[in-house]
Design a protein around this motif. Structure first.
Motif, PDB file in Angstrom:
ATOM      1  N   GLU A 133       0.894  -1.339   0.060  1.00  0.00           N
ATOM      2  CA  GLU A 133       0.023  -0.051  -0.134  1.00  0.00           C
ATOM      3  C   GLU A 133       0.839   1.171   0.096  1.00  0.00           C
ATOM      4  O   GLU A 133       0.484   2.397   0.545  1.00  0.00           O
ATOM      5  N   LEU A 134       2.027   1.391  -0.886  1.00  0.00           N
ATOM      6  CA  LEU A 134       3.088   2.345  -0.836  1.00  0.00           C
ATOM      7  C   LEU A 134       2.260   3.460  -1.506  1.00  0.00           C
ATOM      8  O   LEU A 134       1.547   3.499  -2.551  1.00  0.00           O
ATOM      9  N   ASP A 135       2.238   4.751  -0.866  1.00  0.00           N
ATOM     10  CA  ASP A 135       1.874   6.083  -1.595  1.00  0.00           C
ATOM     11  C   ASP A 135       3.098   6.777  -2.180  1.00  0.00           C
ATOM     12  O   ASP A 135       3.834   7.419  -1.439  1.00  0.00           O
ATOM     13  N   GLU A 136       3.198   6.468  -3.766  1.00  0.00           N
ATOM     14  CA  GLU A 136       4.214   6.750  -4.211  1.00  0.00           C
ATOM     15  C   GLU A 136       4.555   8.395  -4.236  1.00  0.00           C
ATOM     16  O   GLU A 136       5.596   8.658  -4.527  1.00  0.00           O
ATOM     17  N   HIS A 137       3.480   9.174  -4.534  1.00  0.00           N
ATOM     18  CA  HIS A 137       3.417  10.224  -4.569  1.00  0.00           C
ATOM     19  C   HIS A 137       4.182  11.190  -3.299  1.00  0.00           C
ATOM     20  O   HIS A 137       4.717  11.826  -3.203  1.00  0.00           O
ATOM     21  N   LYS A 138       3.389  10.502  -2.060  1.00  0.00           N
ATOM     22  CA  LYS A 138       4.278  11.050  -0.695  1.00  0.00           C
ATOM     23  C   LYS A 138       5.667  10.683  -0.516  1.00  0.00           C
ATOM     24  O   LYS A 138       6.288  11.413   0.119  1.00  0.00           O
ATOM     25  N   LEU A 139       6.082   9.325  -1.056  1.00  0.00           N
ATOM     26  CA  LEU A 139       7.223   8.947  -0.985  1.00  0.00           C
ATOM     27  C   LEU A 139       8.192   9.892  -1.589  1.00  0.00           C
ATOM     28  O   LEU A 139       9.440  10.490  -1.353  1.00  0.00           O
TER      29      LEU A 139
ATOM     30  N   GLU B 254       7.424  13.107  -2.158  1.00  0.00           N
ATOM     31  CA  GLU B 254       7.597  14.291  -1.659  1.00  0.00           C
ATOM     32  C   GLU B 254       8.527  14.178  -0.295  1.00  0.00           C
ATOM     33  O   GLU B 254       9.244  14.972  -0.194  1.00  0.00           O
ATOM     34  N   LEU B 255       8.486  12.992   0.263  1.00  0.00           N
ATOM     35  CA  LEU B 255       9.307  12.844   1.532  1.00  0.00           C
ATOM     36  C   LEU B 255      10.654  13.121   1.133  1.00  0.00           C
ATOM     37  O   LEU B 255      11.541  13.649   1.868  1.00  0.00           O
ATOM     38  N   PHE B 256      11.213  12.277  -0.067  1.00  0.00           N
ATOM     39  CA  PHE B 256      12.521  12.507  -0.619  1.00  0.00           C
ATOM     40  C   PHE B 256      12.806  13.816  -1.288  1.00  0.00           C
ATOM     41  O   PHE B 256      14.176  13.813  -1.470  1.00  0.00           O
ATOM     42  N   GLY B 257      11.914  14.479  -1.383  1.00  0.00           N
ATOM     43  CA  GLY B 257      12.231  15.760  -1.967  1.00  0.00           C
ATOM     44  C   GLY B 257      12.287  15.830  -3.621  1.00  0.00           C
ATOM     45  O   GLY B 257      13.149  16.351  -4.243  1.00  0.00           O
ATOM     46  N   LEU B 258      11.660  14.597  -4.067  1.00  0.00           N
ATOM     47  CA  LEU B 258      11.962  14.667  -5.553  1.00  0.00           C
ATOM     48  C   LEU B 258      10.920  14.869  -6.295  1.00  0.00           C
ATOM     49  O   LEU B 258       9.749  14.773  -6.084  1.00  0.00           O
TER      50      LEU B 258
END
Length: 88
Positions: free
Chosen positions: A76-82, A84-88
């Motif tokens: 259930e990964l939220d790729e968009h939030k990931l 954003e978290l890594f600043g990409l």
């Protein structure tokens, strides 16, 4: 069902950035993260390697590579939030 999210990036990070990101992965906000690892460009030409399993983080100086690499494995990964978290 497990999924993976990965990126290559020339973006530099500090060890504090990586520690903050790995701690955030424990929140559950980004999916059920089982494992994350990577190598990223650090400060002053140093490279940072990291490994993550829930509630256990390892951050260390690494060997140079041509670009940074990130990989997150879970459900259930939220790729968009990931991203954003890594600043990409």
């Amino acid at each position: 069902m497990f999924a993976s999210w990965g990126r290559e990036t020339p973006k530099p990070f500090t060890q504090a950035d990586i520690a903050r990101i790995l701690t955030a992965l424990d929140s559950g906000e980004y999916g059920r993260i089982l494992r994350a690892k990577g190598i990223v460009n650090g400060e002053n030409g140093a490279w940072i390697e990291f490994d993550y399993v829930p509630e256990e983080h390892d951050i260390r100086t690494g060997h140079p590579d041509y670009t940074g690499r990130l990989c997150v494995i879970g459900a259930e990964l939220d790729e968009h939030k990931l991203a954003e978290l890594f600043g990409l």
